[in-house]
Design a protein around this motif. Sequence first.
Motif, PDB file in Angstrom:
ATOM      1  N   SER A 543       0.829  -1.204   0.000  1.00 46.37           N
ATOM      2  CA  SER A 543       0.000   0.000   0.000  1.00 46.37           C
ATOM      3  C   SER A 543       0.870   1.264   0.000  1.00 46.37           C
ATOM      4  N   TYR A 546       2.438   1.613  -3.571  1.00 43.71           N
ATOM      5  CA  TYR A 546       1.467   2.107  -4.558  1.00 43.71           C
ATOM      6  C   TYR A 546       1.167   3.593  -4.325  1.00 43.71           C
ATOM      7  N   GLN A 547       1.084   3.980  -3.050  1.00 45.21           N
ATOM      8  CA  GLN A 547       0.819   5.382  -2.700  1.00 45.21           C
ATOM      9  C   GLN A 547       1.920   6.300  -3.246  1.00 45.21           C
ATOM     10  N   ARG A 550       1.643   6.445  -7.485  1.00 51.53           N
ATOM     11  CA  ARG A 550       0.470   6.724  -8.316  1.00 51.53           C
ATOM     12  C   ARG A 550       0.509   8.090  -8.988  1.00 51.53           C
ATOM     13  N   LYS A 566      -3.766   0.469  -4.412  1.00 51.89           N
ATOM     14  CA  LYS A 566      -3.501   1.013  -3.068  1.00 51.89           C
ATOM     15  C   LYS A 566      -4.710   0.778  -2.146  1.00 51.89           C
TER      16      LYS A 566
END
Length: 960
Positions: A543, A546-547, A550, A566
């Motif tokens: 998570s 991905y944060q 993005r 995420k």
Amino acid sequence: MSLSTQRTFLSEACYGEQELDANSALMELDKGLRSTKLGEQCEAVVLFPKLFQKYPFPILINSAFLKLADIFRLGNNFLRLCVLKVTQQSEKHLEKILNVDEFVKRVFSVIHSNDPVARAITLRMLGSLASIIPDRKNAHHSIRQSLDSHDNVEVEAAIYAAASFSAQSKDFAAGICNKVSEMIQALDTPVDLKLKLIPMLQHMHHDASLASSSRELLQHLVSSYPSTPMVIVTLHTFTQLAASSLIDIPKQLQLLLQYLKDDPRRAVKRLATNDLKLLAKKAPHLWIRENTQTLCECALSSPYNSLKLGMLAVLSTLSGTIALKQYFHNMTGGSSVPPRLTDLVKLAQECCYHSNLAVAAHGIVVLSNIAISCPEKDIIQLEQETVLGVESLLMLCSQDSSSSAQATLKTTLTSLVKLLKGRPHLSQSAVEFLLGQLHLSCDSSRVLMCHALAAIATHLPVLGDGMLGDLVDLYRVASHSSTDKQQELLVSLATVIFVASQSSLSAEVKTVIKQQLENVANGWTVYRIARQASRMGCHEFSSELYQSMRTRVASEHFYFWLNSLKEFSQAEQCLSHVEDGDYSGAMTAIAEALRSYQKGIASLTAASTPLSPLSFQCEFIKLRIDTLQALSQLICTCNSLKTSPPPAIATTIALASGNDLQRCGRIAMQMKVCMDEFRSLAARYADLHQSSFDADYATLRNVELQQQSCLLVSHVIEALILDPQAASFQEYGTLGSVQTESEYERRMMSVFSRVLEEVEGLTKKHPPVSHLHTGCLCDAVIALLKVPLSFQRYFFQKLQSTSIKLALSPSPRTPSEPIPVQSSQQLTLKVEGVVQHGSTPGLFRKIQSVSLNVTSVLQSKTGTDLKIPLDSKTNEIEQRVEPHNDYFSTQFLLNFSVLGTHTVTVEASVVDESGIEWKTGPRTTVSVKSLEDPYSQQLRHQLQQSAAQPAPQRSAYARF
């Protein structure tokens, strides 16, 4: 017409572009064919294969090939050569030519030309068409005539055509065999022509007598012409003929081994080893002990590394088959020969330490296969020698970054992983050696060793904790530049760390990985590591990655994709905090997870495009959301026993009504609703599994586990509350002994076994329903929630792509217009289809046949309601067809006796080589309007008129 103009019609349509239909594209190419400039004509001809690939249906291919045949007939030799190349490139589309006679007639007219080059090109053209005209006598005659030509180009073309027709036609092969035999044995035939004629005999396998006569001729040739080129060509033709006819493989093995042993020429020996390898792959069960022993003796005595390498390649192929067991067993069928005393083991042990790396790799493969397949009582010393050989070769190759050393290293590590799966007690020392070697190796070797460590840790998770310290230390110093190998090393090391930590990363490990990623990693590397973290269940870490990524992408679709990932990771992270016995906490965690999942599914929908619809991902997430909602509802239902217990008179009501469930009060009906919901979810997971033909095995197993978890919960509800007497646990008794392939599967199977044991113990001791039963159900829910969900490869990446395109005829002029058909007649619906593949067709499974299901439904009714048999009101027909060259065609006879508009639906599904049917689609519909035929219409009008006329009044004068 310019090249750029044509390319606009044949280039792949990008997102948002309007594709032209097949006729427009063909018309554009036709303009080029009719051009007066030779260059533009050739340019148009060579674009035809791309046209066939884009529009692979017979009506266009037939028209296109007829135009090409005209060019072939009227053009010069260069144009004919271009048409020949197009025909050879489009071999899989030849059977779609509808007017074969007309096509062949136009091509064949050139055979009467005075130009020998034109005749030669025509012969090669006929040879390329042999699959669709195998028994054309005029083609056979022309080939026989051209074999006697005095022009070398024409004779070579005739040989090519004769070989092509021999492979397709039994009659031609039987007729040409004597002619070829005479030419080969004739004294006036040049040697180079004989060398081209001999390979034609490999196609003489259509019946036993033909194969036998060809084999006698080859036997005569190999003894009469001892020159190296003749022996090589003859022996190879011999091998190809034996491999096709199958019955002569043992004789061919003896012949090849005889030449390998006795012939002093290295070229002949090399040819013999190559042919032996071909036969080892084709028929390893026909290798008797004597064949393998002879090969071992030749390898032991050969002084040449290249020949020894070839022989060991044959032995490594055989060592993975039944031939190995046949070798270690006496001819009399008695006791086994001790493995250490055989020449095969001596050879493998000697080659393990050979200076040639490829020879050493094959020695390791043979030795490890022997160590895996031999009985344990004979193998202790052999195991130790195998491990020592592997370690010495790994030490030698791991510091060398050359391609040969890396290939050897990969082969050695593959053999090591295979050995450790068969002999787990050797794993600890092997892992310690690999970890120690990691610090000393080059980057490319480290990547391969990380893959091996991940495979070992997946199979033996108990070794994971011991790896973690060394791996984290190595990660700290792993990367100091942004080269491709360094980036690959970061991903590989992170993957091993995720596997070893078993989805519970410590803060220190996260800090080390993040620091390295910030220093040298590019965005793609970070994404790959995040993807691996999602796959291994490390959702908190994924998570965060991905944060961070993005906002670093160039498209809003990519942004929404990363944002959805995420949210999914955050949702699964919420579920990881659930504690045993904390039912209210579980409800809160599920509510938070559902909130994130709803945000994620919105982003996922926004990330989809017409070219990438993300259908599997959307359906998988929707099922996950519905499963979590069902689990939450089940916990609420269990809590309702406290808030709304059964009334005091529940037992009396149950006795009076004869329904024992009434004793449980309202919770019984709620539980029944929950059970039906979980069974419905299991059915939806089964549908998702059945529609995922291109998915890898791990993804399909993941979907199966989700389905089994839903079935487990429904079974537990039934066993604990609804029907304890009828519940059976015998079918679930083997869960604990199933071989698992991943940590996620291992955890899920462990939860299944534990829940079933608790439920079985509870049903025997306590009658339903009590707080013990609801507590057991809630504990089962929490146990399932605590296993971190694994997002497998197919969620991120599709390695295999398969689609079917259907065409129906007759087809309406416009999409909204129905096809007219008279009610007294039947409609012949022709269904044609093309199977389209991606870059790696058949990677996981291949299409064996296509199942076509045709159904019709009456939409609106017209006319009178006549009494018609029920069978004639609907059509439901299923038929299976096997695609040939990715094309299939079949016909259905449909009855529309009921007047009105009918909707005909054609749905395709594929059947793989295991006989499993996959609902891949597509689904095509067409409207049919059933009209009254003129004769019935006339009769109906006559009946209406006679009914409308008043009846004459009866009177006394009526008789006059």
